[in-house]
Design a protein around this motif. Structure first.
Motif, PDB file in Angstrom:
ATOM      1  N   ASP A 110       0.833  -1.205   0.000  1.00 34.11           N
ATOM      2  CA  ASP A 110       0.000   0.000   0.000  1.00 34.11           C
ATOM      3  C   ASP A 110       0.867   1.255   0.000  1.00 34.11           C
ATOM      4  OD1 ASP A 110      -2.342  -1.454  -0.003  1.00 34.11           O
ATOM      5  OD2 ASP A 110      -2.582  -1.405   2.189  1.00 34.11           O
ATOM      6  N   VAL A 111       1.917   1.238   0.799  1.00 29.90           N
ATOM      7  CA  VAL A 111       2.800   2.405   0.882  1.00 29.90           C
ATOM      8  C   VAL A 111       3.489   2.638  -0.459  1.00 29.90           C
ATOM      9  CG1 VAL A 111       4.866   3.355   1.977  1.00 29.90           C
ATOM     10  CG2 VAL A 111       3.166   2.130   3.357  1.00 29.90           C
ATOM     11  N   THR A 112       3.977   1.569  -1.052  1.00 37.66           N
ATOM     12  CA  THR A 112       4.674   1.690  -2.326  1.00 37.66           C
ATOM     13  C   THR A 112       3.749   2.231  -3.415  1.00 37.66           C
ATOM     14  OG1 THR A 112       6.118  -0.151  -1.720  1.00 37.66           O
ATOM     15  CG2 THR A 112       6.012   0.439  -4.049  1.00 37.66           C
ATOM     16  N   ALA A 113       2.521   1.735  -3.443  1.00 41.11           N
ATOM     17  CA  ALA A 113       1.561   2.172  -4.467  1.00 41.11           C
ATOM     18  C   ALA A 113       1.219   3.653  -4.296  1.00 41.11           C
ATOM     19  CB  ALA A 113       0.296   1.324  -4.397  1.00 41.11           C
ATOM     20  N   TYR A 114       1.026   4.084  -3.055  1.00 46.11           N
ATOM     21  CA  TYR A 114       0.671   5.493  -2.846  1.00 46.11           C
ATOM     22  C   TYR A 114       1.870   6.400  -3.131  1.00 46.11           C
ATOM     23  CZ  TYR A 114      -1.447   9.649  -0.830  1.00 46.11           C
ATOM     24  OH  TYR A 114      -1.965  10.912  -0.650  1.00 46.11           O
ATOM     25  N   VAL A 150      10.328   2.620   3.214  1.00 49.29           N
ATOM     26  CA  VAL A 150       9.641   1.570   2.457  1.00 49.29           C
ATOM     27  C   VAL A 150       9.406   2.023   1.018  1.00 49.29           C
ATOM     28  CG1 VAL A 150       7.419   0.386   2.207  1.00 49.29           C
ATOM     29  CG2 VAL A 150       8.587   0.404   4.423  1.00 49.29           C
ATOM     30  N   ALA A 151       9.016   3.287   0.847  1.00 51.88           N
ATOM     31  CA  ALA A 151       8.781   3.809  -0.502  1.00 51.88           C
ATOM     32  C   ALA A 151      10.070   3.844  -1.310  1.00 51.88           C
ATOM     33  CB  ALA A 151       8.158   5.204  -0.419  1.00 51.88           C
ATOM     34  N   GLY A 153      12.804  14.454  -0.756  1.00 50.21           N
ATOM     35  CA  GLY A 153      12.575  13.358   0.174  1.00 50.21           C
ATOM     36  C   GLY A 153      11.660  13.755   1.318  1.00 50.21           C
ATOM     37  N   ALA A 154      11.828  14.963   1.826  1.00 43.46           N
ATOM     38  CA  ALA A 154      10.975  15.417   2.926  1.00 43.46           C
ATOM     39  C   ALA A 154       9.519  15.537   2.487  1.00 43.46           C
ATOM     40  CB  ALA A 154      11.474  16.765   3.456  1.00 43.46           C
ATOM     41  N   GLU A 155       9.298  15.974   1.250  1.00 43.45           N
ATOM     42  CA  GLU A 155       7.935  16.108   0.735  1.00 43.45           C
ATOM     43  C   GLU A 155       7.286  14.739   0.550  1.00 43.45           C
ATOM     44  OE1 GLU A 155       5.973  17.658  -3.409  1.00 43.45           O
ATOM     45  OE2 GLU A 155       7.525  18.924  -2.468  1.00 43.45           O
ATOM     46  N   LEU A 156       8.059  13.769   0.085  1.00 44.85           N
ATOM     47  CA  LEU A 156       7.537  12.405  -0.052  1.00 44.85           C
ATOM     48  C   LEU A 156       7.170  11.848   1.315  1.00 44.85           C
ATOM     49  CD1 LEU A 156       7.021   9.864  -1.788  1.00 44.85           C
ATOM     50  CD2 LEU A 156       9.436   9.271  -1.448  1.00 44.85           C
ATOM     51  N   LEU A 193       4.673  10.500  -6.608  1.00 45.09           N
ATOM     52  CA  LEU A 193       5.769  10.803  -7.530  1.00 45.09           C
ATOM     53  C   LEU A 193       5.255  11.077  -8.940  1.00 45.09           C
ATOM     54  CD1 LEU A 193       8.052   8.032  -6.109  1.00 45.09           C
ATOM     55  CD2 LEU A 193       8.765  10.424  -6.251  1.00 45.09           C
ATOM     56  N   GLY A 194       4.178  10.381  -9.317  1.00 47.94           N
ATOM     57  CA  GLY A 194       3.637  10.539 -10.653  1.00 47.94           C
ATOM     58  C   GLY A 194       2.752  11.754 -10.828  1.00 47.94           C
ATOM     59  N   ALA A 195       2.459  12.456  -9.723  1.00 46.33           N
ATOM     60  CA  ALA A 195       1.559  13.615  -9.795  1.00 46.33           C
ATOM     61  C   ALA A 195       2.257  14.878 -10.265  1.00 46.33           C
ATOM     62  CB  ALA A 195       0.925  13.854  -8.424  1.00 46.33           C
TER      63      ALA A 195
END
Length: 356
Positions: free
Chosen positions: A119-123, A159-160, A137-140, A128-130
């Motif tokens: 779930d974390v990876t998908a979100y 994890v991401a 990194g801080a924004e992610l 990133l795709g937006a």
């Protein structure tokens, strides 16, 4: 009967393949390819690693390759950041992803209570795709924390980063540049594509590349460097197919090498070299006895995993060096002769000139 190598032959063969007996006048990207990437969690380390291998090395060449997206810095072997050709990074990342994912689940995923790693990876991929810009990194981390406020933000971000093939984009990684990590998906950074090789053929290709740059080597050395396991049967099968040859190391080690590659005589001159911090000539190398006495190297290992640069004298570890704001700090690990110190200072001058 397999040929037995002396320690001197094993040492000089490695140094020859690493371009440490004589600097080469080759394109930077070609040298990076021959080294199968360069460890780069310290963003400046690869520059020093190339300076001791490439004639008249100019850091601007690496900067151009990074901004031109031909070279990338991203998590690869052993979950460590490497500088590597982008196309090689694509297939190597897919090959080592299971081991990276296992480490992510063990070190970070186990701390997540109300969300899965998937779930974390998908979100994270959605975040990133937006945008067409690199995501700091801080924004992610903050975006993931807003989605799951009850989970530890640092573990969500880790994890991401380990679950997706993310490039650390410039300016981080440029010569004498600073900047916090920012990320883009590899396909968005260098363009979409598929891995050049996969599965067993990818494992064989990684073995071939390692032996070309680091051979002859034990199975343990290939596995330690790559973070993969189970390569013994792969390499034995490659030997059975006449692609690899078996050699015997100076203390009876079973070594493998690509069939037909030359072995050094062992008496080639080995000039002093200032090898980079974290260089895989020594770090993550189960065969480092080729270039370092075990006691000398063991004294350098610290709990935080940080390493200085390494000074090779007559092809073996003899001192360390550390770049500082005001110059270079040298620490002798054994007593150097006057002539050896003169040669070391000559190499130090080369690094100082690059840093000027």
């Amino acid at each position: 009967m397999a040929r037995t190598l002396t320690l001197e032959q094993w040492n000089r063969t490695l140094l020859e393949r690493q371009h440490l007996l004589e600097r080469v006048d080759d394109d930077v990207v070609e040298v990076v390819d021959r080294l199968v990437g360069m460890q780069s969690q310290d963003p400046q380390a690869a520059f020093y690693g190339l300076a001791c291998r490439v004639h008249d090395f100019d850091p601007a060449d690496v900067d151009a390759l990074l901004t031109g997206r031909e070279l990338v810095r991203m998590t690869l072997q052993r979950g460590t950041v490497f500088l590597m050709d982008g196309l090689d990074a694509r297939w190597i990342r897919e090959l080592v992803q299971p081991s990276i994912a296992t480490a992510a689940a063990t070190n970070h995923g186990k701390r997540l209570r109300g969300v899965t790693v998937d779930d974390v990876t998908a979100y994270a991929a959605e975040l990133l795709g937006a945008t067409d810009d690199p995501v700091p990194g801080a924004e992610l981390r903050d975006g993931l924390a807003r989605r799951w406020p009850d989970e530890p933000p640092a573990d969500l971000a880790a994890v991401a980063r380990w679950g997706l093939p993310l490039v650390q984009t410039p300016p981080r990684g440029l010569w004498r540049a600073s900047g916090a990590p920012a990320y883009r998906h590899l396909d968005d950074w260098i363009g979409p594509g598929v891995p050049a090789v996969t599965g067993d053929e990818a494992r064989k290709d990684l073995v071939r590349l390692y032996l070309r740059g680091f051979g002859p080597a034990t199975v343990a050395a290939v596995q330690t460097w790559s973070g993969l396991t189970g390569l013994g049967p792969v390499m034995a099968a490659m030997e059975a197919d006449w692609e690899l040859q078996e050699l015997v190391g100076p203390t009876g080690q079973r070594l493998y090498d690509l069939e037909g590659l030359p072995i050094a005589s062992g008496d080639e001159p080995a000039p002093v070299r200032l090898v980079a911090p974290y260089d895989n000539l020594l770090v993550a190398n189960a065969d480092r006895v080729r270039v370092a006495d075990p006691d000398l190297y063991a004294a350098l290992v610290t709990p935080n995993g940080r390493f200085p640069g390494f000074v090779l004298v007559d092809g073996r570890l003899a001192a360390t060096w550390t770049p500082t704001r005001d110059g270079i700090d040298l620490v002798e690990l054994r007593d150097l002769t006057t002539a050896e110190r003169t040669d070391v200072e000559r190499e130090v001058a080369t690094v100082r000139e690059m840093r000027a």
